[in-house]
Design an enzyme around this catalytic site. Structure first.
Site, PDB file in Angstrom:
ATOM      1  CB  CYS A 170      -0.936   0.144   1.141  1.00  0.00           C
ATOM      2  SG  CYS A 170      -1.739   1.477   1.518  1.00  0.00           S
ATOM      3  CB  CYS A 173       0.546   1.232   4.428  1.00  0.00           C
ATOM      4  SG  CYS A 173      -1.037   0.771   4.305  1.00  0.00           S
TER       5      CYS A 173
END
Length: 480
Positions: A170, A173
């Protein structure tokens, strides 16, 4: 002065003396039959006069309700969280409205489509989030890695557990990771887990702990959740009741958020409120969805041109795993135009029995993504809309409604799957007009019935009488 004798000469209905007439059984029978026939035909003519008849025609749409059309809908998504559910509208004229919220309401629902609480407010989940300038800096990991084996133990050990649910692939993230680990180290120094024990910062890798993340209804990455010991209620399905953090993700903001959570515990140890009292917390902390489904209801005004209504997961600061997204849904209601009460349709059945049959064609229909279809499935509905207008005999419009046909299909998508409703209005409209009947026409038909039956009965009586007279003469053997 005109004499009565001359007036009598124009009498159409001259009388025969009663002594010169003869009654017969055949005549009496025909008279009774004629009278019954008159009554029957009169009743049929009266029923036809009182009945409402209509004519149906197809004309160019002459709508007087403007360039916009109201679209009402109520959709249930068992596997789409209200946290990220977005309703978007676009059309061929270039309109592109994303995440419409003004006329939309969302309710969290369980797998059986039952609501689990009051209306869901997502707060600032889609707003711009600051990640700081720490992405290129080195850091030492300070947060604790959790798994399904130790997750519940940590949540019950610390009064406050702040957990980052993430995925290594991600983008958001990876932006959060440096700030998160630095914030974890600073919180660890300020509130030592062994000496203080009030708070812990942890993380869960959702690519490794798929079931744990699904149990907590994680659909977007990263998802920062706050669990409170004593307020972490669990239902029969072991779902946690907790909060989501939607604020900035730089180190300073994360540390400030955690401090705001921890300080009240020292002041009020006997009570842990589910929501923080500070204004800052009210802006960045919202109650997280307790279930993984969402019911979306409301209305929109769309232009009367081909367009699309799309429901999908959307966020400006989260990533989604398209292979895990399931856009299965149930259409509780979908209609166009003004809302029409069922009682109104019932009253109009005398004009057009078929009216309203396709006003809400998709209502109560389910569109479920079966496992054998595979991931990344978009469910599409193609709607063709036709306007129907009912006019009284005086030209006054009784009702204007929009009916539609629907064709649905599933398609694999290279991008994030969506539920799409493509609508297109026909340039033609159906016009149903009530036909009026004049009273003079009714009276004319009644007179024709009476006169016609009387005349035909007289002819039949004459034929029958002559036939019977001839048969009597033959029996007597008279020559003529």
């Amino acid at each position: 002065m005109i004499s009565p004798r001359k007036i009598k000469s124009v009498d159409f209905y001259r009388k025969i003396p009663r002594d010169l007439t003869e009654a017969s059984l055949s005549g009496a029978g025909l008279s009774i039959v004629a009278a019954l026939s008159m009554l029957l035909l009169f009743g049929m003519e009266l029923s036809s006069y009182l009945a409402v008849s209509t004519t149906t025609s197809i004309i160019i749409d002459r709508s007087s309700d403007g360039d916009f059309l109201r679209m009402d809908f109520n959709l249930s998504f068992p596997s789409l969280s209200c946290e990220f559910a977005s309703v978007d509208v676009s059309d061929v004229l270039g309109t592109n409205r994303l995440n419409v919220t003004k006329t939309i309401r969302k309710f969290s629902i369980d797998s059986n489509l039952r609501p689990t609480g009051s209306e869901f407010h997502s707060g600032e989940v889609l707003s711009h989030v600051n990640h700081g300038d720490e992405s290129g800096e080195e850091f030492v990991e300070g947060s604790v890695s959790l798994s399904a084996r130790n997750f519940d133990a940590f949540l019950h050990e610390y009064p406050i557990s702040v957990v980052n649910f993430y995925a290594p692939w991600c983008y958001w993230c990876n932006l959060l990771k440096p700030s998160w680990e630095k914030a974890a180290n600073q919180i660890k120094e300020r509130y030592d887990p062994e000496m203080d024990g009030r708070v812990i910062l942890a993380k869960v890798d959702c690519t490794q702990e798929v079931d744990l993340c699904r149990r907590n209804h994680i659909q977007g990455y990263p998802s920062i959740r706050i669990f409170r010991k004593g307020s972490d209620l669990r239902d029969d399905n072991a779902h946690h009741d907790h909060e989501s953090y939607y604020g900035d993700r730089d180190t300073e903001s994360l540390v400030k958020m955690v401090i705001g959570l921890v300080e009240p515990i020292h002041l009020e140890p006997q009570k842990l409120a589910l929501e923080d009292k500070s204004d800052n917390a009210s802006k960045s902390l919202k109650k997280a969805p307790s279930t993984g489904g969402c019911r979306i209801e409301g209305y929109m005004r769309v232009k009367k041109v081909p367009g699309n209504l799309m429901v999908s997961a959307r966020s400006g600061s989260h990533s989604f795993d398209s292979s895990q997204m399931n856009m299965s849904h149930v259409v509780n209601h979908l209609s166009f135009g003004r809302r029409i009460l069922p009682e109104t349709f019932a009253d109009l059945k005398r004009l057009a029995p078929y009216l309203g049959g396709s006003h809400n064609r998709l209502d109560d229909r389910s569109f479920i993504n079966q496992h054998d279809i595979g991931p990344n499935v978009t469910i599409e509905h193609y709607l063709q809309i036709v306007k129907t207008e009912v006019l009284k005999s005086n030209g006054h419009a009784m009702i204007e409604e929009y009916e539609y046909t629907a064709h649905s299909s599933v398609a694999h998508s290279y991008y994030l799957p969506v539920a799409k409703f493509h609508f297109e209005l026909s340039p033609m409209q159906v016009l149903i007009t009530e036909n009026s009947k004049s009273f003079s026409h009714f009276i004319t038909n009644v007179c024709a019935i009476i006169g016609g039956v009387f005349t035909v009965a007289g002819i039949l009586d004459s034929i029958l009488h002559q036939t019977m007279t001839l048969m009597k003469k033959i029996e007597l053997g008279k020559n003529f």
